[in-house]
Design an enzyme around this catalytic site. Structure first.
Site, PDB file in Angstrom:
ATOM      1  CB  SER A 130      -0.909   0.024   1.234  1.00  0.00           C
ATOM      2  OG  SER A 130      -1.660   1.222   1.233  1.00  0.00           O
ATOM      3  CE  LYS A 184      -2.978  -2.486  -0.276  1.00  0.00           C
ATOM      4  NZ  LYS A 184      -3.916  -2.247  -1.312  1.00  0.00           N
ATOM      5  CG  HIS A 187      -4.828  -1.040   3.912  1.00  0.00           C
ATOM      6  ND1 HIS A 187      -5.098  -0.485   2.670  1.00  0.00           N
ATOM      7  CD2 HIS A 187      -4.007  -0.157   4.539  1.00  0.00           C
ATOM      8  CE1 HIS A 187      -4.481   0.668   2.559  1.00  0.00           C
ATOM      9  NE2 HIS A 187      -3.806   0.893   3.679  1.00  0.00           N
ATOM     10  CG  ASN A 188      -7.311  -1.708  -0.419  1.00  0.00           C
ATOM     11  OD1 ASN A 188      -6.294  -1.500   0.223  1.00  0.00           O
ATOM     12  ND2 ASN A 188      -7.312  -1.742  -1.738  1.00  0.00           N
ATOM     13  CD  GLU A 191      -7.596   2.779   0.079  1.00  0.00           C
ATOM     14  OE1 GLU A 191      -6.491   2.329   0.412  1.00  0.00           O
ATOM     15  OE2 GLU A 191      -8.023   2.718  -1.086  1.00  0.00           O
TER      16      GLU A 191
HETATM   17  C1  6PG Z   1      -3.251   1.326  -1.583  1.00  0.00           C
HETATM   18  C2  6PG Z   1      -4.529   1.497  -2.374  1.00  0.00           C
HETATM   19  C3  6PG Z   1      -4.365   0.833  -3.698  1.00  0.00           C
HETATM   20  C4  6PG Z   1      -5.362   1.280  -4.733  1.00  0.00           C
HETATM   21  C5  6PG Z   1      -6.735   0.812  -4.428  1.00  0.00           C
HETATM   22  C6  6PG Z   1      -7.810   1.677  -4.990  1.00  0.00           C
HETATM   23  O1  6PG Z   1      -3.348   0.757  -0.514  1.00  0.00           O
HETATM   24  O2  6PG Z   1      -2.213   1.780  -2.058  1.00  0.00           O
HETATM   25  O3  6PG Z   1      -5.582   0.920  -1.688  1.00  0.00           O
HETATM   26  O4  6PG Z   1      -4.330  -0.544  -3.486  1.00  0.00           O
HETATM   27  O5  6PG Z   1      -5.293   2.625  -4.932  1.00  0.00           O
HETATM   28  O6  6PG Z   1      -6.826  -0.455  -5.013  1.00  0.00           O
HETATM   29  O7  6PG Z   1      -8.945   0.929  -4.873  1.00  0.00           O
HETATM   30  P1  6PG Z   1     -10.287   1.267  -5.614  1.00  0.00           P
HETATM   31  O8  6PG Z   1      -9.941   1.441  -7.084  1.00  0.00           O
HETATM   32  O9  6PG Z   1     -11.155   0.087  -5.386  1.00  0.00           O
HETATM   33  O10 6PG Z   1     -10.772   2.527  -4.993  1.00  0.00           O
END
Ligand code: 6PG
Length: 477
Positions: A130, A184, A187-188, A191
């Site tokens: 990430s 991860k 984590h997302n 996010e």
């Molecule tokens: C990270 C982000 C990365 C990416 C996401 C965006 O941790 O660096 O999460 O993995 O920017 O996949 O996800 P979406 O396109 O689903 O918003």
């Protein structure tokens, strides 16, 4: 460029891959990059300067650049591209080589690939990375899972390349199989939740208070200086400052209100449902992205369906203060949902996760890095088996102190017809979690009424069924 055999190879020289090669090489490890697209290979050659970097646009040359046993990391989009790269690499690999998937693969795919490659004697790691482009170049948060033997092979490289907080690298071995990709994924999910919450505060201040982008910039910048400090808050403040080179307007106002997604948030919600772990704020974030994408329907509905006036009366400064507290409480509740999911998933999938370590490696490099993660880490240090962050005295207290403001904000949003399902779900989660009694007895009764599904009693052991429709003498109250 170097003639020496190199320590690790990276497949996929998009922004992430190219920057990771340079990052690894900056730390003195030899890294080779491979992409079918020659222009990307040339760009890496150009940027590598005198670093220990090799580059190739065909697999045989790429593999030839690597020390044996080989370590190859794929940084390609999740799904079929990963299988296609594995298919291309396999004829060139030997038993004992290590393949690493550094993308956002769905965790069941990682388990399957690890199993298939293990049958050929090839080690496999599923590694969440990430931090986007900047993270890949300067230090991401790295979430590895898979065989310990595979991890030992690349540990020094990953520790060198990872972000550092107080001298500690933001990487650690997380567990077997898909543990790294699972962490991860969550984590997302977190996010998504945090981004939705911040977006709701924007809406309340924009449509509710009528604040300008400049004012919003100042508020988010101020919020980023204290308890809310974190990467997402920092970039939010910066976004409101940016002007559009085409029109001279603020860029934010020139961007379509339609959020895209690649699926990791949805996977988080889906597996939370499978595990029976409530993650309502993450779910709300996914649903609001889906709703945002239905632009035409929303446009028609905006003419057909009325609601109250969105303008908020009263003292704007007081409301902004309430919003700040509401956002912090809801953020804690979002991390709590994600961590509770990891707690359960660790048992279900036998990952053996150390949640203190997860919080530790999220403190730097990743998208959800925030000062709050220090407190979350401390909570798991106090109690490594903590089932929910709300049960930690400090974090529970932090939410309790702000619950009145969260309630006030949710009431205001509802009264003025400003959609705030993230904040509302966080409050509902808090109130549901702290409820000694829930009206689920009625749901039990309904299920038994229409489907003879039986119910349990408060005063006796066992399962009971009632003939609900059979006549009964009225009960005297
Ligand atoms: C990270 C982000 C990365 C990416 C996401 C965006 O941790 O660096 O999460 O993995 O920017 O996949 O996800 P979406 O396109 O689903 O918003």
């Amino acid at each position: 460029m170097t003639k020496q055999k190199l320590d690790i190879g990276i497949v996929g020289l998009g922004v992430m891959g190219r920057n990771l090669v340079l990052n690894i090489a900056d730390h003195g490890f030899g890294a080779a990059g491979y992409d079918k697209d020659k222009s990307k290979v040339d760009l890496l050659r150009e940027e590598a300067e005198d670093r220990p970097v090799g580059a190739a646009d065909n697999v045989a040359d790429f593999i030839d650049l690597l020390k044996t046993p080989r370590a190859v990391m794929m940084l390609v989009p999740a799904g079929p591209p990963v299988d296609s790269v594995i298919h291309d690499l396999l004829p060139h690999l030997q038993a004992g080589d290590l393949v690493i998937d550094g993308g956002n693969s769905h965790f069941p795919d990682t388990d399957l690939r690890a199993k298939t490659l293990a049958e050929k004697g090839i080690l496999y790691l599923g590694v969440g990375i990430s931090g986007g482009e900047e993270g890949a170049r300067r230090g991401p948060s790295i979430m590895p899972g898979g065989t310990t033997e595979g991890y030992a092979r690349v540990r020094d490289i990953l520790e060198a390349a990872a972000a550092k907080v107080d001298g500690e690298p933001c990487v650690t071995y997380l567990g077997p199989g898909s543990a790294g990709h699972y962490v991860k994924m969550v984590h997302n999910g977190i996010e998504y939740g945090l981004m939705q919450l911040i977006a709701e505060t924007y809406d309340l201040m924009k449509r509710g208070l009528g604040l300008t982008d400049e004012e919003l910039h100042s508020i988010y910048r101020l919020w980023n200086e204290a308890e809310l400090a974190g990467y997402l808050m920092e970039i939010t403040a910066a976004i409101f400052e940016r002007s559009d080179e085409r029109t001279g307007n603020r860029l934010i106002d020139m961007i379509e209100d339609e959020a895209k997604q690649k699926g990791t948030g949805m996977w988080t919600s889906q597996d939370a449902m499978n595990l029976g772990v409530p993650t309502p704020t993450i779910d709300a974030a996914v649903l609001m992205r889906n709703l945002s994408a239905r632009e035409d329907e929303r446009h028609s509905a905006s003419h057909a369906l009325a609601g109250p006036s969105m303008g908020l009366p009263g003292n704007h400064a007081d409301f902004v203060d309430q919003l700040r507290n509401a956002l912090f409480a809801a953020m804690i509740l979002t991390y709590a949902q994600g961590m509770a999911q990891l707690h359960e998933a660790s048992q279900e999938h036998d990952y053996g996760l150390d949640l203190e370590a997860v919080a530790r490696i999220w403190r730097g490099g990743c998208i959800i890095r925030a000062d709050l993660l220090e407190d979350i880490r401390a909570a798991f240090r106090r109690d490594p088996g903590l089932a929910n962050l709300m049960l930690d005295p400090d974090l529970g207290q932090a939410v309790q102190q702000r619950q009145a403001d969260l309630r006030a904000v949710v009431c205001t949003a509802s009264e003025h017809g400003i959609p705030a399902p993230g904040l509302m779900s966080a409050l509902g989660y808090y109130d549901g979690y702290r409820s000694d009694w829930l009206p689920a007895n009625l749901i039990q009764a309904q299920r038994d009424y229409f489907g003879a599904h039986s119910y349990e009693r408060v005063d006796a052991q066992g399962s009971f069924h009632t003939q609900w429709q059979s006549p009964q003498e009225p009960i005297d109250d």
